[in-house]
Design a protein around this motif. Structure first.
Motif, PDB file in Angstrom:
ATOM      1  N   VAL A 189     -10.850  12.425  -1.365  1.00  0.00           N
ATOM      2  CA  VAL A 189     -12.156  11.797  -1.170  1.00  0.00           C
ATOM      3  C   VAL A 189     -13.144  12.386  -2.165  1.00  0.00           C
ATOM      4  O   VAL A 189     -12.948  13.491  -2.676  1.00  0.00           O
ATOM      5  N   LEU A 190     -14.200  11.625  -2.429  1.00  0.00           N
ATOM      6  CA  LEU A 190     -15.304  12.112  -3.246  1.00  0.00           C
ATOM      7  C   LEU A 190     -16.562  12.145  -2.393  1.00  0.00           C
ATOM      8  O   LEU A 190     -16.833  11.205  -1.630  1.00  0.00           O
ATOM      9  N   TYR A 191     -17.319  13.218  -2.531  1.00  0.00           N
ATOM     10  CA  TYR A 191     -18.584  13.366  -1.815  1.00  0.00           C
ATOM     11  C   TYR A 191     -19.679  12.864  -2.744  1.00  0.00           C
ATOM     12  O   TYR A 191     -19.883  13.422  -3.831  1.00  0.00           O
ATOM     13  N   ILE A 192     -20.364  11.804  -2.329  1.00  0.00           N
ATOM     14  CA  ILE A 192     -21.333  11.156  -3.210  1.00  0.00           C
ATOM     15  C   ILE A 192     -22.650  10.884  -2.486  1.00  0.00           C
ATOM     16  O   ILE A 192     -22.738  11.003  -1.260  1.00  0.00           O
ATOM     17  N   GLU A 193     -23.643  10.511  -3.272  1.00  0.00           N
ATOM     18  CA  GLU A 193     -24.937  10.092  -2.738  1.00  0.00           C
ATOM     19  C   GLU A 193     -25.224   8.701  -3.283  1.00  0.00           C
ATOM     20  O   GLU A 193     -25.094   8.452  -4.482  1.00  0.00           O
ATOM     21  N   VAL A 194     -25.625   7.771  -2.383  1.00  0.00           N
ATOM     22  CA  VAL A 194     -25.782   6.384  -2.785  1.00  0.00           C
ATOM     23  C   VAL A 194     -26.647   5.659  -1.758  1.00  0.00           C
ATOM     24  O   VAL A 194     -26.766   6.102  -0.607  1.00  0.00           O
ATOM     25  N   LEU A 195     -27.234   4.549  -2.152  1.00  0.00           N
ATOM     26  CA  LEU A 195     -27.997   3.736  -1.201  1.00  0.00           C
ATOM     27  C   LEU A 195     -27.051   3.177  -0.136  1.00  0.00           C
ATOM     28  O   LEU A 195     -25.925   2.761  -0.451  1.00  0.00           O
ATOM     29  N   PRO A 196     -27.465   3.165   1.128  1.00  0.00           N
ATOM     30  CA  PRO A 196     -26.559   2.815   2.222  1.00  0.00           C
ATOM     31  C   PRO A 196     -25.950   1.418   2.156  1.00  0.00           C
ATOM     32  O   PRO A 196     -24.824   1.215   2.626  1.00  0.00           O
ATOM     33  N   LEU A 197     -26.649   0.468   1.588  1.00  0.00           N
ATOM     34  CA  LEU A 197     -26.126  -0.891   1.564  1.00  0.00           C
ATOM     35  C   LEU A 197     -25.161  -1.153   0.411  1.00  0.00           C
ATOM     36  O   LEU A 197     -24.585  -2.237   0.313  1.00  0.00           O
ATOM     37  N   VAL A 198     -24.978  -0.168  -0.456  1.00  0.00           N
ATOM     38  CA  VAL A 198     -24.037  -0.337  -1.570  1.00  0.00           C
ATOM     39  C   VAL A 198     -23.029   0.812  -1.619  1.00  0.00           C
ATOM     40  O   VAL A 198     -22.522   1.165  -2.696  1.00  0.00           O
ATOM     41  N   VAL A 199     -22.701   1.376  -0.471  1.00  0.00           N
ATOM     42  CA  VAL A 199     -21.680   2.425  -0.431  1.00  0.00           C
ATOM     43  C   VAL A 199     -20.335   1.800  -0.815  1.00  0.00           C
ATOM     44  O   VAL A 199     -19.893   0.837  -0.188  1.00  0.00           O
ATOM     45  N   PRO A 200     -19.665   2.303  -1.853  1.00  0.00           N
ATOM     46  CA  PRO A 200     -18.372   1.720  -2.236  1.00  0.00           C
ATOM     47  C   PRO A 200     -17.302   2.029  -1.185  1.00  0.00           C
ATOM     48  O   PRO A 200     -17.323   3.090  -0.556  1.00  0.00           O
ATOM     49  N   GLU A 201     -16.377   1.088  -0.992  1.00  0.00           N
ATOM     50  CA  GLU A 201     -15.285   1.312  -0.051  1.00  0.00           C
ATOM     51  C   GLU A 201     -14.368   2.421  -0.549  1.00  0.00           C
ATOM     52  O   GLU A 201     -13.788   3.170   0.244  1.00  0.00           O
ATOM     53  N   SER A 202     -14.219   2.520  -1.868  1.00  0.00           N
ATOM     54  CA  SER A 202     -13.402   3.564  -2.486  1.00  0.00           C
ATOM     55  C   SER A 202     -13.805   3.684  -3.957  1.00  0.00           C
ATOM     56  O   SER A 202     -14.549   2.846  -4.478  1.00  0.00           O
ATOM     57  N   ILE A 203     -13.318   4.726  -4.597  1.00  0.00           N
ATOM     58  CA  ILE A 203     -13.547   4.927  -6.026  1.00  0.00           C
ATOM     59  C   ILE A 203     -12.188   5.145  -6.679  1.00  0.00           C
ATOM     60  O   ILE A 203     -11.331   5.866  -6.140  1.00  0.00           O
ATOM     61  N   GLU A 204     -11.980   4.501  -7.830  1.00  0.00           N
ATOM     62  CA  GLU A 204     -10.701   4.590  -8.515  1.00  0.00           C
ATOM     63  C   GLU A 204     -10.779   5.536  -9.713  1.00  0.00           C
ATOM     64  O   GLU A 204     -11.811   5.632 -10.379  1.00  0.00           O
ATOM     65  N   VAL A 205      -9.661   6.224  -9.938  1.00  0.00           N
ATOM     66  CA  VAL A 205      -9.523   7.050 -11.138  1.00  0.00           C
ATOM     67  C   VAL A 205      -8.233   6.627 -11.821  1.00  0.00           C
ATOM     68  O   VAL A 205      -7.168   6.613 -11.207  1.00  0.00           O
ATOM     69  N   SER A 206      -8.325   6.252 -13.086  1.00  0.00           N
ATOM     70  CA  SER A 206      -7.163   5.737 -13.810  1.00  0.00           C
ATOM     71  C   SER A 206      -6.425   6.851 -14.547  1.00  0.00           C
ATOM     72  O   SER A 206      -7.042   7.736 -15.145  1.00  0.00           O
ATOM     73  N   ILE A 207      -5.084   6.788 -14.472  1.00  0.00           N
ATOM     74  CA  ILE A 207      -4.260   7.731 -15.240  1.00  0.00           C
ATOM     75  C   ILE A 207      -3.544   7.005 -16.381  1.00  0.00           C
ATOM     76  O   ILE A 207      -2.632   7.558 -16.990  1.00  0.00           O
ATOM     77  N   GLU A 208      -3.967   5.773 -16.629  1.00  0.00           N
ATOM     78  CA  GLU A 208      -3.368   4.999 -17.715  1.00  0.00           C
ATOM     79  C   GLU A 208      -3.581   5.713 -19.044  1.00  0.00           C
ATOM     80  O   GLU A 208      -4.705   6.101 -19.383  1.00  0.00           O
ATOM     81  N   GLY A 209      -2.487   5.894 -19.789  1.00  0.00           N
ATOM     82  CA  GLY A 209      -2.578   6.534 -21.101  1.00  0.00           C
ATOM     83  C   GLY A 209      -2.656   8.053 -21.050  1.00  0.00           C
ATOM     84  O   GLY A 209      -2.764   8.695 -22.091  1.00  0.00           O
ATOM     85  N   ARG A 210      -2.611   8.612 -19.875  1.00  0.00           N
ATOM     86  CA  ARG A 210      -2.666  10.082 -19.758  1.00  0.00           C
ATOM     87  C   ARG A 210      -1.316  10.696 -20.111  1.00  0.00           C
ATOM     88  O   ARG A 210      -0.270  10.039 -20.067  1.00  0.00           O
ATOM     89  N   GLU A 211      -1.346  11.993 -20.458  1.00  0.00           N
ATOM     90  CA  GLU A 211      -0.131  12.696 -20.842  1.00  0.00           C
ATOM     91  C   GLU A 211       0.122  13.870 -19.901  1.00  0.00           C
ATOM     92  O   GLU A 211      -0.778  14.313 -19.181  1.00  0.00           O
ATOM     93  N   VAL A 212       1.349  14.367 -19.947  1.00  0.00           N
ATOM     94  CA  VAL A 212       1.708  15.534 -19.140  1.00  0.00           C
ATOM     95  C   VAL A 212       0.822  16.708 -19.541  1.00  0.00           C
ATOM     96  O   VAL A 212       0.631  16.975 -20.726  1.00  0.00           O
ATOM     97  N   GLY A 213       0.275  17.369 -18.559  1.00  0.00           N
ATOM     98  CA  GLY A 213      -0.626  18.483 -18.811  1.00  0.00           C
ATOM     99  C   GLY A 213      -2.081  18.111 -18.687  1.00  0.00           C
ATOM    100  O   GLY A 213      -2.947  18.991 -18.652  1.00  0.00           O
ATOM    101  N   ASP A 214      -2.365  16.806 -18.618  1.00  0.00           N
ATOM    102  CA  ASP A 214      -3.754  16.368 -18.489  1.00  0.00           C
ATOM    103  C   ASP A 214      -4.305  16.706 -17.104  1.00  0.00           C
ATOM    104  O   ASP A 214      -3.598  16.620 -16.089  1.00  0.00           O
ATOM    105  N   VAL A 215      -5.558  17.069 -17.072  1.00  0.00           N
ATOM    106  CA  VAL A 215      -6.266  17.350 -15.826  1.00  0.00           C
ATOM    107  C   VAL A 215      -7.539  16.513 -15.806  1.00  0.00           C
ATOM    108  O   VAL A 215      -8.302  16.503 -16.778  1.00  0.00           O
ATOM    109  N   ILE A 216      -7.745  15.805 -14.714  1.00  0.00           N
ATOM    110  CA  ILE A 216      -8.961  15.002 -14.560  1.00  0.00           C
ATOM    111  C   ILE A 216      -9.851  15.702 -13.543  1.00  0.00           C
ATOM    112  O   ILE A 216      -9.450  15.898 -12.388  1.00  0.00           O
ATOM    113  N   ARG A 217     -11.045  16.075 -13.968  1.00  0.00           N
ATOM    114  CA  ARG A 217     -11.974  16.768 -13.087  1.00  0.00           C
ATOM    115  C   ARG A 217     -12.938  15.777 -12.440  1.00  0.00           C
ATOM    116  O   ARG A 217     -13.138  14.661 -12.940  1.00  0.00           O
ATOM    117  N   ALA A 218     -13.520  16.197 -11.336  1.00  0.00           N
ATOM    118  CA  ALA A 218     -14.383  15.299 -10.563  1.00  0.00           C
ATOM    119  C   ALA A 218     -15.494  14.705 -11.416  1.00  0.00           C
ATOM    120  O   ALA A 218     -15.833  13.528 -11.295  1.00  0.00           O
TER     121      ALA A 218
END
Length: 208
Positions: free
Chosen positions: A127-156
């Protein structure tokens, strides 16, 4: 975007476990509402209607238009207490909100895309802890690993957020990492071979 759901509540005068049990036996869920311009109000809502309200795509981030004594209040459910086995809601808070003031929420983080072949994707943050207007809270957030390589780290802090969404988590926290599969079995075989060789040396030494 968070669903806005209509729910009607009845106020209650009593308190304590006895009253709460009686309400639940009648198919009601005891609750309390407060926040914004709403004073602390003890109330109860229909259990089935509440269950439907909490089982939309928005989940526990649903925005609920709560009617109390004929007055509507924009609220979000918080402090939801459930039965440890049945998972029925035993009690909850309705926090009154202002549609123009941001709220702090947790939303699911989903990994999408194809990473390197045979690599393992370790998702450290669900999960991600976020701040947003209540009427536009996203159902989820996506992070893509397309094109990533072994050893890659994606930070928040590297995750692309929808417009108007602010990250509250530590931006340096690891969200996803891509590694090679665990080579444990091969290591075990090497260890077993080493132990066997050591045992053979011991036997040879004893025989001398």
């Amino acid at each position: 975007m968070a669903d806005q759901i209509v729910l009607t509540a009845d106020t209650r005068n009593g308190s304590g476990k006895g009253e709460a049990r009686a309400l639940r036996a009648q198919g009601r869920v005891p609750a309390i509402a407060y926040g914004a311009d709403l004073e602390n109000t003890a109330l109860h809502v229909d259990a089935k209607e509440l269950r439907h309200a909490l089982h939309t795509d928005a989940g526990e981030n649903a925005v609920i238009s709560l009617t109390i004594d004929g007055e509507k209040h924009l609220t979000m459910p918080r402090e939801i207490h459930r039965h440890p086995v049945r998972r029925d809601v035993l009690h909850l808070d309705f926090v009154a909100i202002n549609k123009n003031v941001k709220v702090s929420v947790e939303v699911p983080l989903h990994v999408v895309g194809d990473g390197p072949e045979a690599a393992v994707v370790n998702q450290s943050m669900n999960v991600l802890y976020i701040e947003v207007l209540p009427l536009v809270v996203p159902e989820s957030i996506e992070v893509s690993i397309e094109g990533r390589e072994v050893g890659d780290v994606i930070r928040a802090g590297e995750i692309e957020l929808p417009e108007g969404v602010e990250l509250l988590d530590d931006p340096e926290r690891t969200a996803v990492s891509i590694v090679m599969p665990d080579m444990g079995p091969a290591d075990d075989e090497d260890d077993e071979t080493e132990v066997t060789e050591q045992n053979a040396e011991t036997v040879e030494g004893d025989s001398e």
